[in-house]
Write a protein that holds these residues in place. Sequence first.
Motif, PDB file in Angstrom:
ATOM      1  N   ALA A   1      49.049  17.564   2.519  1.00  0.00           N
ATOM      2  CA  ALA A   1      47.770  16.902   2.832  1.00  0.00           C
ATOM      3  C   ALA A   1      46.925  17.811   3.719  1.00  0.00           C
ATOM      4  CB  ALA A   1      48.042  15.587   3.560  1.00  0.00           C
ATOM      5  N   SER A   2      45.608  17.831   3.450  1.00  0.00           N
ATOM      6  CA  SER A   2      44.722  18.602   4.340  1.00  0.00           C
ATOM      7  C   SER A   2      44.460  17.785   5.588  1.00  0.00           C
ATOM      8  CB  SER A   2      43.381  18.860   3.655  1.00  0.00           C
ATOM      9  OG  SER A   2      43.602  19.476   2.437  1.00  0.00           O
ATOM     10  N   PRO A   3      44.536  18.425   6.766  1.00  0.00           N
ATOM     11  CA  PRO A   3      44.280  17.662   7.993  1.00  0.00           C
ATOM     12  C   PRO A   3      42.851  17.134   8.041  1.00  0.00           C
ATOM     13  CG  PRO A   3      44.794  19.976   8.475  1.00  0.00           C
ATOM     14  CD  PRO A   3      44.863  19.822   7.005  1.00  0.00           C
ATOM     15  N   ARG A   4      42.675  15.972   8.632  1.00  0.00           N
ATOM     16  CA  ARG A   4      41.352  15.339   8.736  1.00  0.00           C
ATOM     17  C   ARG A   4      40.871  15.514  10.172  1.00  0.00           C
ATOM     18  NH1 ARG A   4      41.428  11.122   4.960  1.00  0.00           N
ATOM     19  NH2 ARG A   4      39.554  10.351   5.960  1.00  0.00           N
ATOM     20  N   LEU A   5      39.927  16.428  10.337  1.00  0.00           N
ATOM     21  CA  LEU A   5      39.540  16.849  11.687  1.00  0.00           C
ATOM     22  C   LEU A   5      38.106  16.486  12.027  1.00  0.00           C
ATOM     23  CD1 LEU A   5      41.013  20.475  11.460  1.00  0.00           C
ATOM     24  CD2 LEU A   5      42.155  18.396  12.210  1.00  0.00           C
ATOM     25  N   GLU A   6      37.424  15.762  11.100  1.00  0.00           N
ATOM     26  CA  GLU A   6      35.980  15.583  11.287  1.00  0.00           C
ATOM     27  C   GLU A   6      35.630  14.636  12.432  1.00  0.00           C
ATOM     28  OE1 GLU A   6      37.300  13.001   7.754  1.00  0.00           O
ATOM     29  OE2 GLU A   6      37.719  14.988   8.533  1.00  0.00           O
ATOM     30  N   TYR A   7      36.545  13.757  12.814  1.00  0.00           N
ATOM     31  CA  TYR A   7      36.216  12.746  13.821  1.00  0.00           C
ATOM     32  C   TYR A   7      36.092  13.383  15.209  1.00  0.00           C
ATOM     33  CZ  TYR A   7      36.027   8.086  15.822  1.00  0.00           C
ATOM     34  OH  TYR A   7      35.618   6.953  16.464  1.00  0.00           O
ATOM     35  N   ALA A   8      35.088  12.882  15.940  1.00  0.00           N
ATOM     36  CA  ALA A   8      34.754  13.473  17.246  1.00  0.00           C
ATOM     37  C   ALA A   8      35.992  13.693  18.116  1.00  0.00           C
ATOM     38  CB  ALA A   8      33.785  12.556  17.979  1.00  0.00           C
ATOM     39  N   GLY A   9      36.099  14.879  18.635  1.00  0.00           N
ATOM     40  CA  GLY A   9      37.135  15.145  19.636  1.00  0.00           C
ATOM     41  C   GLY A   9      38.340  15.881  19.104  1.00  0.00           C
ATOM     42  N   ILE A  10      38.730  15.666  17.828  1.00  0.00           N
ATOM     43  CA  ILE A  10      39.997  16.253  17.352  1.00  0.00           C
ATOM     44  C   ILE A  10      39.915  17.784  17.319  1.00  0.00           C
ATOM     45  CG2 ILE A  10      41.666  16.386  15.473  1.00  0.00           C
ATOM     46  CD1 ILE A  10      41.089  13.634  14.683  1.00  0.00           C
ATOM     47  N   ALA A  11      38.824  18.297  16.696  1.00  0.00           N
ATOM     48  CA  ALA A  11      38.704  19.752  16.563  1.00  0.00           C
ATOM     49  C   ALA A  11      38.655  20.400  17.956  1.00  0.00           C
ATOM     50  CB  ALA A  11      37.467  20.112  15.749  1.00  0.00           C
ATOM     51  N   ASP A  12      37.925  19.787  18.885  1.00  0.00           N
ATOM     52  CA  ASP A  12      37.829  20.351  20.245  1.00  0.00           C
ATOM     53  C   ASP A  12      39.191  20.343  20.937  1.00  0.00           C
ATOM     54  OD1 ASP A  12      35.174  20.685  19.837  1.00  0.00           O
ATOM     55  OD2 ASP A  12      34.529  18.952  21.037  1.00  0.00           O
ATOM     56  N   GLU A  13      39.921  19.247  20.750  1.00  0.00           N
ATOM     57  CA  GLU A  13      41.236  19.140  21.397  1.00  0.00           C
ATOM     58  C   GLU A  13      42.184  20.224  20.839  1.00  0.00           C
ATOM     59  OE1 GLU A  13      42.208  17.226  23.910  1.00  0.00           O
ATOM     60  OE2 GLU A  13      44.346  17.752  23.801  1.00  0.00           O
ATOM     61  N   LEU A  14      42.126  20.440  19.511  1.00  0.00           N
ATOM     62  CA  LEU A  14      42.987  21.467  18.903  1.00  0.00           C
ATOM     63  C   LEU A  14      42.591  22.851  19.403  1.00  0.00           C
ATOM     64  CD1 LEU A  14      43.134  19.965  15.306  1.00  0.00           C
ATOM     65  CD2 LEU A  14      45.110  20.337  16.813  1.00  0.00           C
ATOM     66  N   ALA A  15      41.265  23.074  19.501  1.00  0.00           N
ATOM     67  CA  ALA A  15      40.794  24.386  19.987  1.00  0.00           C
ATOM     68  C   ALA A  15      41.273  24.601  21.424  1.00  0.00           C
ATOM     69  CB  ALA A  15      39.274  24.452  19.901  1.00  0.00           C
ATOM     70  N   ALA A  16      41.181  23.548  22.245  1.00  0.00           N
ATOM     71  CA  ALA A  16      41.605  23.664  23.643  1.00  0.00           C
ATOM     72  C   ALA A  16      43.102  23.973  23.733  1.00  0.00           C
ATOM     73  CB  ALA A  16      41.287  22.380  24.395  1.00  0.00           C
TER      74      ALA A  16
END
Length: 354
Positions: free
Chosen positions: A192-207
């Motif tokens: 499954a492709s990760p679903r990262l569009e929702y606010a906060g997830i991408a930033d948290e992963l980057a951090a």
Amino acid sequence: MSTPVTFHRDAPLRARNTFGLDVRAPLLVEVSDADALPALLASPEFKNAPPLVLGGGSNLLFVEPPDRPLLALTGRRVRRVGEPGDRLRLRAEAGVDWHGFVLDTLARGLGGLENLALIPGTVGAAPIQNIGAYGVEVREAVRAVEAYEPAADRFHRLSSEDCAFAYRDSVFKQQPGRFIVTAVEFELSRNASPRLEYAGIADELAARGVGLPTARDVADAVIALRQRKLPNPAVIGNAGSFFKNPIVPAGRAEALKADHPALPLFASGDADTRKLSAAWLIDACGWKGHRIDHGSGDAGVSAAHALVLVNHGGATGRELFDLARRIADSVHARFGVALEPEPRIIGATWTPPA
Ligand SMILES: Cc1cc2nc3c(=O)[nH]c(=O)nc-3n(C[C@H](O)[C@H](O)[C@H](O)COP(=O)(O)OP(=O)(O)OC[C@H]3O[C@@H](n4cnc5c(N)ncnc54)[C@H](O)[C@@H]3O)c2cc1C
């Protein structure tokens, strides 16, 4: 072999509802094997009083103690039921802990439920309001729901379509008491492709320095975000979001946005409507952190999240209900938007603001 049915009379419910309300049930019956349901529900104690099904009590508000028997399904078996292509089908009984199940799927290398990590409650309750978080709803992974219908004395296997899933809604929520969910079958993918569009997830992963996230990485990010944002019911009683995000006609949403440019609007899945942020509306009416100054003084709104009603210790269900009523009335008076509670309310009827 142990008996599949256990009776508890005058059962304390404080530890069985996440608001921590101190109510008791005249009768609570635990059933570990769904095959015992037909005989149990035909017995005199249930015949004229269809039960209220109790899972983890994380989406319930007891305004009054229950006036009918409570039924808790305690079967916790999980098994594989198919393996089409890169997908795996798992059948989990209603009593399985939801978050434990999500972790189990991740340990098997399966994606699909990672955005729904750390939601309290049971597998059996997940389809009731089609639980959702961080841009994903459980319906996307549900292949079938097994349920017993007491009035017809029939076991059913409902397809995802039969469940009529919608935002925080399903046939089970629309027809409370009709079905007892006994197990849920999920279909999950190894790719499954990760679903990262929702606010906060991408930033948290980057951090966290995660470049190509696995499902487990996404779950860890969601868990961290939830732990920061939501009050923990083990520390302060609550049922998560108390109100649904209201869905209004697109024209009405745009007019509100013109008057209040900071109001967040979300897609609703239907071109003619938009979803509003209930948290923003409640915060704008000044409720965040409010605590009632009458009765126990223990009913309030979380200082961390305007959508979460909290029990500071000794609140009654009636005080929380009355507070919810005042919040909804104030949002309606200021914005003309009717808020609807998310939890099931026992012992009172919610009426939309006039
Ligand atoms: C801190 C916190 C965070 C939360 N976050 C989210 C979130 O992000 N997204 C979300 O969607 N929800 C969220 N919730 C709400 C709640 O966790 C979910 O709705 C959960 O699915 C409820 O599960 P439960 O087992 O506790 O159900 P209960 O509260 O026991 O029951 C809820 C309803 O489902 C019915 N029910 C339960 N089990 C069955 C069954 N087997 N058959 C038929 N009916 C049944 C009950 O009769 C009742 O009407 C949150 C709650 C808390 C406290």
